[in-house]
Structure formats: C-alpha cells, structure tokens
Enzyme design. Sequence first.
Site, PDB file in Angstrom:
ATOM      1  N   ASN A  16       0.824  -1.207   0.000  1.00  0.00           N
ATOM      2  CA  ASN A  16       0.000   0.000   0.000  1.00  0.00           C
ATOM      3  C   ASN A  16       0.862   1.263   0.000  1.00  0.00           C
ATOM      4  OD1 ASN A  16      -2.726  -0.859  -0.149  1.00  0.00           O
ATOM      5  ND2 ASN A  16      -2.627  -1.533   1.982  1.00  0.00           N
ATOM      6  N   HIS A  34      -8.615  -0.668   6.828  1.00  0.00           N
ATOM      7  CA  HIS A  34      -8.813  -1.932   7.546  1.00  0.00           C
ATOM      8  C   HIS A  34      -9.324  -2.970   6.561  1.00  0.00           C
ATOM      9  CE1 HIS A  34      -9.413  -4.459  11.054  1.00  0.00           C
ATOM     10  NE2 HIS A  34     -10.579  -4.810  10.552  1.00  0.00           N
TER      11      HIS A  34
END
Length: 201
Positions: free
Chosen positions: A17, A107
Amino acid sequence: MPTTQNIALFASGNGTNVQRICEYFEENERIRPVVLFCDNPKAKVLARAEKLGLPTVGIDRAQLKEPSFMLPKLRQYDVNHIILAGFLALVPPFLVKEYAGHIYNIHPALLPKFGGKGMYGMNVHQAVVASGEKESGITVHRVNEHYDQGEILFQARCPIENKDTAEDVAAKIHLLEQKYFPTVLEYVLSGIDAKTITQTL
C-alpha cells in the site's frame, strides 16, 4: 488548508500500500508522501521506500509513545496528515490529538465487524471465513484513540464464495486496497466529504 499536503506513511510490513500510494501521488503537486515511519526493522517496506526515494524513520514502541521524539520528526518533514498503511501499533493519544481528524487507516474488513486489537492481516480473513460471511471488503476511516473505531469514510465490498479460503479472501481484499485506497485519500485530502466519495466511487 495548506497548498501542499505532506503525508507521513506509517507501516510495519510488506508495504504494497505504501508503494501504491507513493506511485499514485508521484505526479501530484498538491499531495506528497514525504516520509515513512516504520516500527519493524525487518519489514520489506523499508526496501520499497529506498527504491522510491522515500526517507525513512525507524521507531520502536517506546519512541512511538514519546512526544519529544515523534513530534519533532513529524515537524521536520512538515507533515499535515498521517496515513496508516499496514501499521500494527495503536496510535498514541498525543498523536491523535496533535493530528486530530488527519490520521487515516485502511482496515481489511467491513467495520465495525472484525475490528479491534489483534484483528489485522490474515487474522481478519481467517475470522471472516470462519464466521461464514458472504462478503468482506475494506474500510477507510479516520483514526481515534481506539483500534478501528474512527469515522468511516469509505467502504468497498467483495463477495465470498463457499470455496474461498482465507488466502482467497486476502487476495480479493488486496485488489480493493490497491484500487481504492489512494483515490479515497486524494478525495479526503482535497476536502471531499465521505458521502460524496461513496457516491463517486
């Protein structure tokens, strides 16, 4: 709002990410990743940061909780926002207060389900499969003093088939993270509200 939004990335692991975010904003003159904070000296994200030319700050759990260490480091890079991109430690209250409303996390599940302490990585996907859920997804949210309880800004979903393993679910979630996380950050840091983000994406 400052002309340039400088973001600090916090990560503990592989760093896919982090890499995606850095590449996404590479040509963006308004939003710039300026530093990586990492609490795992063996994390693969450090090698990714080096290749990206992203400065890194190694921290341990004690330093993370120490305002006299963290705040000068963040000010050194003129950080406006903190992005948690696979960061496993709880953000200490002084940082939540200093950057109130400007700390964001992704999340790997549809909060409020499957959140809280210890719910990260494969732990989440194993719990999702074990529960018999028919879908999972990602949640981008603001960070407060508690694990996974801040304001939800965006969610994206994927179906779970009966044959899916936790690894299968992880692969689907990874695709959602790569597709949506940088775009959602761009919208949020540009002042676009959560309802509009959801309607647009």
